[in-house]
Write a protein that holds these residues in place. Structure first.
Motif, PDB file in Angstrom:
ATOM      1  N   UNK A  46      10.813   8.945   3.620  1.00  0.00           N
ATOM      2  CA  UNK A  46      10.746   8.203   4.871  1.00  0.00           C
ATOM      3  C   UNK A  46       9.493   7.330   4.926  1.00  0.00           C
ATOM      4  N   UNK A  47       8.385   7.863   4.412  1.00  0.00           N
ATOM      5  CA  UNK A  47       7.113   7.141   4.399  1.00  0.00           C
ATOM      6  C   UNK A  47       6.375   7.490   3.124  1.00  0.00           C
ATOM      7  N   UNK A  48       5.534   6.563   2.679  1.00  0.00           N
ATOM      8  CA  UNK A  48       4.659   6.837   1.535  1.00  0.00           C
ATOM      9  C   UNK A  48       3.245   6.358   1.872  1.00  0.00           C
ATOM     10  N   UNK A  49       2.247   6.964   1.232  1.00  0.00           N
ATOM     11  CA  UNK A  49       0.867   6.533   1.452  1.00  0.00           C
ATOM     12  C   UNK A  49       0.601   5.132   0.909  1.00  0.00           C
ATOM     13  N   UNK A  50      -0.309   4.453   1.577  1.00  0.00           N
ATOM     14  CA  UNK A  50      -0.788   3.138   1.148  1.00  0.00           C
ATOM     15  C   UNK A  50      -2.231   3.316   0.699  1.00  0.00           C
ATOM     16  N   UNK A  51      -2.519   2.841  -0.511  1.00  0.00           N
ATOM     17  CA  UNK A  51      -3.849   2.980  -1.096  1.00  0.00           C
ATOM     18  C   UNK A  51      -4.436   1.613  -1.428  1.00  0.00           C
ATOM     19  N   UNK A  52      -5.772   1.577  -1.581  1.00  0.00           N
ATOM     20  CA  UNK A  52      -6.401   0.348  -2.068  1.00  0.00           C
ATOM     21  C   UNK A  52      -6.565   0.453  -3.580  1.00  0.00           C
ATOM     22  N   UNK A  53      -7.223  -0.505  -4.179  1.00  0.00           N
ATOM     23  CA  UNK A  53      -7.381  -0.533  -5.635  1.00  0.00           C
ATOM     24  C   UNK A  53      -8.243   0.605  -6.183  1.00  0.00           C
ATOM     25  N   UNK A  54      -9.013   1.254  -5.301  1.00  0.00           N
ATOM     26  CA  UNK A  54      -9.869   2.370  -5.711  1.00  0.00           C
ATOM     27  C   UNK A  54      -9.306   3.715  -5.265  1.00  0.00           C
ATOM     28  N   UNK A  55      -8.024   3.749  -4.953  1.00  0.00           N
ATOM     29  CA  UNK A  55      -7.320   4.970  -4.527  1.00  0.00           C
ATOM     30  C   UNK A  55      -7.805   5.538  -3.200  1.00  0.00           C
ATOM     31  N   UNK A  56      -8.373   4.700  -2.339  1.00  0.00           N
ATOM     32  CA  UNK A  56      -8.724   5.143  -0.996  1.00  0.00           C
ATOM     33  C   UNK A  56      -7.477   5.056  -0.112  1.00  0.00           C
ATOM     34  N   UNK A  57      -7.281   6.063   0.714  1.00  0.00           N
ATOM     35  CA  UNK A  57      -6.135   6.092   1.622  1.00  0.00           C
ATOM     36  C   UNK A  57      -6.373   5.111   2.762  1.00  0.00           C
ATOM     37  N   UNK A  58      -5.376   4.249   3.019  1.00  0.00           N
ATOM     38  CA  UNK A  58      -5.483   3.251   4.084  1.00  0.00           C
ATOM     39  C   UNK A  58      -4.480   3.456   5.207  1.00  0.00           C
ATOM     40  N   UNK A  59      -3.328   4.063   4.898  1.00  0.00           N
ATOM     41  CA  UNK A  59      -2.299   4.240   5.917  1.00  0.00           C
ATOM     42  C   UNK A  59      -0.983   4.663   5.299  1.00  0.00           C
ATOM     43  N   UNK A  60       0.090   4.437   6.062  1.00  0.00           N
ATOM     44  CA  UNK A  60       1.445   4.790   5.624  1.00  0.00           C
ATOM     45  C   UNK A  60       2.364   3.602   5.822  1.00  0.00           C
ATOM     46  N   UNK A  61       3.438   3.573   5.046  1.00  0.00           N
ATOM     47  CA  UNK A  61       4.469   2.554   5.238  1.00  0.00           C
ATOM     48  C   UNK A  61       5.837   3.210   5.154  1.00  0.00           C
ATOM     49  N   UNK A  62       6.749   2.714   5.979  1.00  0.00           N
ATOM     50  CA  UNK A  62       8.121   3.215   6.011  1.00  0.00           C
ATOM     51  C   UNK A  62       9.095   2.050   5.863  1.00  0.00           C
ATOM     52  N   UNK A  63      10.358   2.381   5.611  1.00  0.00           N
ATOM     53  CA  UNK A  63      11.387   1.335   5.544  1.00  0.00           C
ATOM     54  C   UNK A  63      11.491   0.580   6.860  1.00  0.00           C
ATOM     55  N   UNK A  64      11.381   1.282   7.965  1.00  0.00           N
ATOM     56  CA  UNK A  64      11.475   0.618   9.271  1.00  0.00           C
ATOM     57  C   UNK A  64      10.367  -0.423   9.453  1.00  0.00           C
ATOM     58  N   UNK A  65       9.171  -0.132   8.968  1.00  0.00           N
ATOM     59  CA  UNK A  65       8.061  -1.094   9.062  1.00  0.00           C
ATOM     60  C   UNK A  65       8.331  -2.328   8.217  1.00  0.00           C
ATOM     61  N   UNK A  66       9.033  -2.134   7.103  1.00  0.00           N
ATOM     62  CA  UNK A  66       9.357  -3.243   6.203  1.00  0.00           C
ATOM     63  C   UNK A  66      10.492  -4.089   6.775  1.00  0.00           C
ATOM     64  N   UNK A  67      11.504  -3.440   7.310  1.00  0.00           N
ATOM     65  CA  UNK A  67      12.676  -4.190   7.785  1.00  0.00           C
ATOM     66  C   UNK A  67      12.455  -4.859   9.139  1.00  0.00           C
TER      67      UNK A  67
END
Length: 159
Positions: A46-67
């Motif tokens: 349903x959701x996966x973590x969003x990371x930066x280039x240094x593997x820092x956690x920034x947030x989450x993203x879901x299909x609903x956020x994309x669509x």
């Protein structure tokens, strides 16, 4: 305050609750939405973590956020898949926990989330604690607490 016997048994199994970061599907904040759409569709989360280039956690993203940016009143526009990045639509301000974590706090947070991102003090993503894994631990306790503790029933109390 949690029952001491239950708290002890949960703490003993705490290391089994976390799924290591290298085993968790994630996307980079700079990825195009098209990439995140493909990842989420393939892994069926349903959701996966969003990371930066240094593997820092920034947030989450879901299909609903994309669509959401793709949907018009009477049509679907695929351009946002290539024009927008994950960071443009992701959820931020997500509760996280540090390892070692307080089990009682995790139980409270998992009421509203299927998983909790685990981060180091500097924000580096190290994994997730899932509701499913914690429920397995609670199931274990339900089947084994009487093998470790003397469970003598008390007489019923009046409410």
């Amino acid at each position: 305050m949690m029952n001491q016997a239950i708290d002890t048994m949960l703490i003993e199994n705490r290391k089994h609750f976390m799924i290591p970061g290298e085993m968790v599907a994630s996307v980079n904040a700079d990825n195009a939405l098209r990439h995140a759409f493909l990842v989420l569709t393939k892994v069926r989360y349903a959701k996966v973590p969003v990371l930066d280039n240094d593997d820092h956690f920034l947030g989450l993203i879901s299909l609903a956020m994309i669509t959401e940016p793709m949907l018009g009143l009477d049509d679907i526009n695929l351009k946002p898949l290539d024009e927008l990045c994950v960071k443009d639509v992701m959820e931020t301000g997500v509760p996280t926990i540090e390892d070692p974590y307080d089990v009682e706090n995790v139980l409270h947070l998992l009421v509203d989330s299927p998983f909790l991102p685990v981060v180091q003090a500097d924000g580096t993503f190290t994994g997730i604690v899932t509701r499913r894994e914690v429920m397995k631990g609670i199931n274990y306790i339900g089947h084994n607490i009487d093998k470790r503790y003397d469970m003598t029933p008390l007489p019923p109390t009046e409410a």
